[in-house]
Design a protein around this motif. Structure first.
Motif, PDB file in Angstrom:
ATOM      1  N   UNK A 196       0.834  -1.208   0.000  1.00  0.00           N
ATOM      2  CA  UNK A 196       0.000   0.000   0.000  1.00  0.00           C
ATOM      3  C   UNK A 196       0.869   1.260   0.000  1.00  0.00           C
ATOM      4  N   UNK A 197       1.918   1.243   0.809  1.00  0.00           N
ATOM      5  CA  UNK A 197       2.814   2.400   0.860  1.00  0.00           C
ATOM      6  C   UNK A 197       3.452   2.651  -0.499  1.00  0.00           C
ATOM      7  N   UNK A 198       4.002   1.593  -1.095  1.00  0.00           N
ATOM      8  CA  UNK A 198       4.702   1.743  -2.375  1.00  0.00           C
ATOM      9  C   UNK A 198       3.743   2.215  -3.470  1.00  0.00           C
ATOM     10  N   UNK A 199       2.559   1.626  -3.517  1.00  0.00           N
ATOM     11  CA  UNK A 199       1.580   2.032  -4.539  1.00  0.00           C
ATOM     12  C   UNK A 199       1.243   3.515  -4.413  1.00  0.00           C
ATOM     13  N   UNK A 200       1.108   3.995  -3.189  1.00  0.00           N
ATOM     14  CA  UNK A 200       0.777   5.400  -2.970  1.00  0.00           C
ATOM     15  C   UNK A 200       1.943   6.308  -3.373  1.00  0.00           C
ATOM     16  N   UNK A 201       3.160   5.902  -3.035  1.00  0.00           N
ATOM     17  CA  UNK A 201       4.323   6.747  -3.334  1.00  0.00           C
ATOM     18  C   UNK A 201       4.621   6.830  -4.824  1.00  0.00           C
ATOM     19  N   UNK A 202       4.157   5.863  -5.602  1.00  0.00           N
ATOM     20  CA  UNK A 202       4.441   5.854  -7.032  1.00  0.00           C
ATOM     21  C   UNK A 202       3.548   6.800  -7.828  1.00  0.00           C
ATOM     22  N   UNK A 203       2.555   7.375  -7.160  1.00  0.00           N
ATOM     23  CA  UNK A 203       1.675   8.342  -7.841  1.00  0.00           C
ATOM     24  C   UNK A 203       2.428   9.641  -8.103  1.00  0.00           C
ATOM     25  N   UNK A 204       2.119  10.257  -9.215  1.00  0.00           N
ATOM     26  CA  UNK A 204       2.858  11.463  -9.634  1.00  0.00           C
ATOM     27  C   UNK A 204       2.747  12.589  -8.613  1.00  0.00           C
ATOM     28  N   UNK A 228      13.060  14.624  -9.207  1.00  0.00           N
ATOM     29  CA  UNK A 228      13.537  13.307  -8.814  1.00  0.00           C
ATOM     30  C   UNK A 228      13.340  12.290  -9.926  1.00  0.00           C
ATOM     31  N   UNK A 229      13.929  11.098  -9.741  1.00  0.00           N
ATOM     32  CA  UNK A 229      13.795  10.052 -10.752  1.00  0.00           C
ATOM     33  C   UNK A 229      12.334   9.693 -10.998  1.00  0.00           C
ATOM     34  N   UNK A 230      11.544   9.659  -9.930  1.00  0.00           N
ATOM     35  CA  UNK A 230      10.138   9.293 -10.078  1.00  0.00           C
ATOM     36  C   UNK A 230       9.378  10.272 -10.952  1.00  0.00           C
ATOM     37  N   UNK A 231       9.581  11.562 -10.712  1.00  0.00           N
ATOM     38  CA  UNK A 231       8.921  12.581 -11.528  1.00  0.00           C
ATOM     39  C   UNK A 231       9.401  12.509 -12.972  1.00  0.00           C
ATOM     40  N   UNK A 232      10.679  12.203 -13.157  1.00  0.00           N
ATOM     41  CA  UNK A 232      11.207  12.076 -14.518  1.00  0.00           C
ATOM     42  C   UNK A 232      10.542  10.920 -15.264  1.00  0.00           C
ATOM     43  N   UNK A 233      10.291   9.815 -14.557  1.00  0.00           N
ATOM     44  CA  UNK A 233       9.581   8.692 -15.183  1.00  0.00           C
ATOM     45  C   UNK A 233       8.203   9.148 -15.637  1.00  0.00           C
ATOM     46  N   UNK A 234       7.468   9.806 -14.766  1.00  0.00           N
ATOM     47  CA  UNK A 234       6.107  10.256 -15.112  1.00  0.00           C
ATOM     48  C   UNK A 234       6.124  11.236 -16.283  1.00  0.00           C
ATOM     49  N   UNK A 235       7.188  12.022 -16.410  1.00  0.00           N
ATOM     50  CA  UNK A 235       7.255  13.000 -17.502  1.00  0.00           C
ATOM     51  C   UNK A 235       7.229  12.312 -18.860  1.00  0.00           C
ATOM     52  N   UNK A 236       7.686  11.068 -18.930  1.00  0.00           N
ATOM     53  CA  UNK A 236       7.666  10.355 -20.203  1.00  0.00           C
ATOM     54  C   UNK A 236       6.252   9.932 -20.602  1.00  0.00           C
ATOM     55  N   UNK A 290       3.445   4.755 -12.980  1.00  0.00           N
ATOM     56  CA  UNK A 290       3.665   4.343 -11.579  1.00  0.00           C
ATOM     57  C   UNK A 290       4.272   2.956 -11.446  1.00  0.00           C
ATOM     58  N   UNK A 291       3.988   2.057 -12.389  1.00  0.00           N
ATOM     59  CA  UNK A 291       4.590   0.726 -12.331  1.00  0.00           C
ATOM     60  C   UNK A 291       6.096   0.786 -12.594  1.00  0.00           C
ATOM     61  N   UNK A 292       6.521   1.724 -13.439  1.00  0.00           N
ATOM     62  CA  UNK A 292       7.954   1.892 -13.673  1.00  0.00           C
ATOM     63  C   UNK A 292       8.646   2.489 -12.448  1.00  0.00           C
ATOM     64  N   UNK A 293       7.984   3.415 -11.777  1.00  0.00           N
ATOM     65  CA  UNK A 293       8.540   3.932 -10.524  1.00  0.00           C
ATOM     66  C   UNK A 293       8.638   2.805  -9.508  1.00  0.00           C
ATOM     67  N   UNK A 294       7.631   1.951  -9.477  1.00  0.00           N
ATOM     68  CA  UNK A 294       7.655   0.796  -8.567  1.00  0.00           C
ATOM     69  C   UNK A 294       8.854  -0.095  -8.850  1.00  0.00           C
ATOM     70  N   UNK A 295       9.228  -0.257 -10.119  1.00  0.00           N
ATOM     71  CA  UNK A 295      10.390  -1.056 -10.465  1.00  0.00           C
ATOM     72  C   UNK A 295      11.660  -0.484  -9.837  1.00  0.00           C
ATOM     73  N   UNK A 296      11.765   0.842  -9.817  1.00  0.00           N
ATOM     74  CA  UNK A 296      12.915   1.469  -9.182  1.00  0.00           C
ATOM     75  C   UNK A 296      12.940   1.172  -7.686  1.00  0.00           C
ATOM     76  N   UNK A 297      11.766   1.236  -7.059  1.00  0.00           N
ATOM     77  CA  UNK A 297      11.694   1.000  -5.619  1.00  0.00           C
ATOM     78  C   UNK A 297      11.914  -0.463  -5.276  1.00  0.00           C
TER      79      UNK A 297
END
Length: 408
Positions: free
Chosen positions: A205-213, A220-228, A240-247
């Motif tokens: 639940x924590x990870x899913x929430x943190x992966x939201x834009x 940060x890397x997460x925002x850069x992923x969403x920019x694509x 968000x699934x790609x951000x999850x891969x980083x985490x």
């Protein structure tokens, strides 16, 4: 040396195994195996084997494992890189767009992560990572008696990695627990896997929430992923699934790699002396520790067609377990593989995988800056208490490593 892998038109074996494949009564996911895998790995390297305990094939020679990793069309990841076959079983979580995907789908999403974690981006964050490593080591040298896992191998990545992603401060304690669940879930339905998944709900639940834009800091890397997703290179659902891969994969590999490196320097003071004499060896010391200890021990692939490995026919839909740790100590590939030598030429080790699924991330940068700081500031690292191993179906690492660090 390259393994012989060819497509086979042999008759299907009806779920059985050909007589030529040796059957081994070895459970590579048992606690006694985790404690000391080297003796069993010697037997595993003798040939392609069939592990009756879990009904899977096993390859452990460097050439075999490297060949399987580099042939994603025949040895696929999309059916799961664990024991579970996603064609037959429902995944415990939505599959990874990186780890559990094949080309061409994997090629597109991997390209996005490669841009986010490009050499130019790594160069931008290097100074900050280096300063944090220096501060961490300075503080530990004042204390002298520390647990090298909790106080350094975990504490340092947790001080820099979440900031690089752009995570909020609250809840970061879930990160290590979540990654441990992911890697144990690649294993069979043993107690380790079942217990990990049963306690995973708050971490998921924590990870899913943190992966939201909206929850990721700009830049940060997460925002850069969403920019694509704005450019159409990935979809809004994929971001968000790609951000999850980083985490999922960006923390435990670093923690266990760092833990392995410090454990090696503590056990082999001659290697610590070499590092002190030449701090430029820090990167290679980290790579050699990853080869020597192999924090990622195993991964599975699934055959997409009948295939031969070194003359042994394997049918379609079979799980093949790759022993990365055994391959990294294969005497066919390495001179004196059971000796830790930070001056060794480590190129070719598969501690971070190989081929299209080779790990992309900052583990090497973090390992290098921490070991360089230790080389400049510490005279020695000595184990001063019981070493406790952490058990995981995929990862090899320590729970506790009590040491004394002496100031140079």
């Amino acid at each position: 040396m390259s393994a012989s892998i060819t497509s086979a038109q042999a008759t299907a074996h009806g779920g059985g195994t050909p007589p030529s494949v040796p059957h081994l009564d070895v459970d590579p996911f048992a606690i006694d195996f985790f404690e000391n895998p080297c003796p069993a790995q010697e037997a595993l390297r003798e040939a392609v084997v069939y592990l009756d305990k879990w009904s899977v094939y096993g390859v452990a020679r460097h050439a075999q494992v490297h060949a399987v990793l580099n042939d994603p069309l025949i040895f696929c990841s999309s059916r799961g890189v664990g024991l579970s076959d996603f064609r037959k079983e429902k995944p415990w979580r939505p599959p990874s767009l990186i780890l559990e995907a094949d080309p061409p789908a994997h090629t597109r999403t991997r390209a996005v992560l490669s841009k986010v974690l490009s050499p130019a981006m790594m160069k931008q964050i290097r100074d900050g990572f280096l300063a944090a490593a220096e501060a961490n080591v300075d503080e530990l040298l004042q204390r002298r008696h520390i647990d090298a896992i909790a106080d350094l191998a975990e504490a340092y990545p947790l001080s820099v990695f979440p900031n690089a992603i752009g995570l909020r401060q609250e809840g970061r304690e879930h990160l290590l627990a979540y990654a441990a669940v992911v890697f144990s879930a690649f294993g069979p339905p043993n107690e380790l896997r079942q217990a990990a998944i049963e306690r995973s709900a708050p971490h998921q639940a924590y990870v899913a929430e943190q992966c939201r834009r909206t929850n990721l800091a700009p830049g940060g890397f997460g925002a850069c992923v969403h920019a694509f997703s704005d450019t159409g290179e990935i979809t809004l659902k994929e971001a968000p699934l790609l951000v999850r891969s980083l985490l999922s994969a960006g923390l435990d590999t670093t923690v266990n790699g760092l833990g392995a490196a410090i454990y090696c320097l503590a056990r082999f003071p001659d290697q610590m002396a070499k590092l002190r004499a030449d701090p430029s060896l820090a990167r290679n010391a980290f790579e050699e520790a990853v080869r020597f200890e192999s924090p990622v021990q195993t991964f599975f692939r699934t055959t997409t067609r009948e295939v031969e490995i070194d003359g042994h026919a394997i049918g379609e839909g079979e799980k093949v377990l790759m022993f990365l740790g055994a391959a990294n100590r294969d005497p066919r590939r390495w001179d004196e593989p059971d000796r830790n030598d930070l001056t060794r030429r480590t190129s070719g080790h598969i501690g971070f995988g190989a081929g299209v699924h080779m790990c992309v991330g900052q583990a090497r940068l973090e390992g290098e800056v921490v070991l360089a700081a230790l080389a400049r500031k510490a005279a020695s690292i000595e184990i001063n208490g019981p070493v406790k191993r952490r058990y995981n179906n995929t990862l090899r690492g320590l729970e506790s490593l009590p040491v004394t660090i002496k100031l140079a």
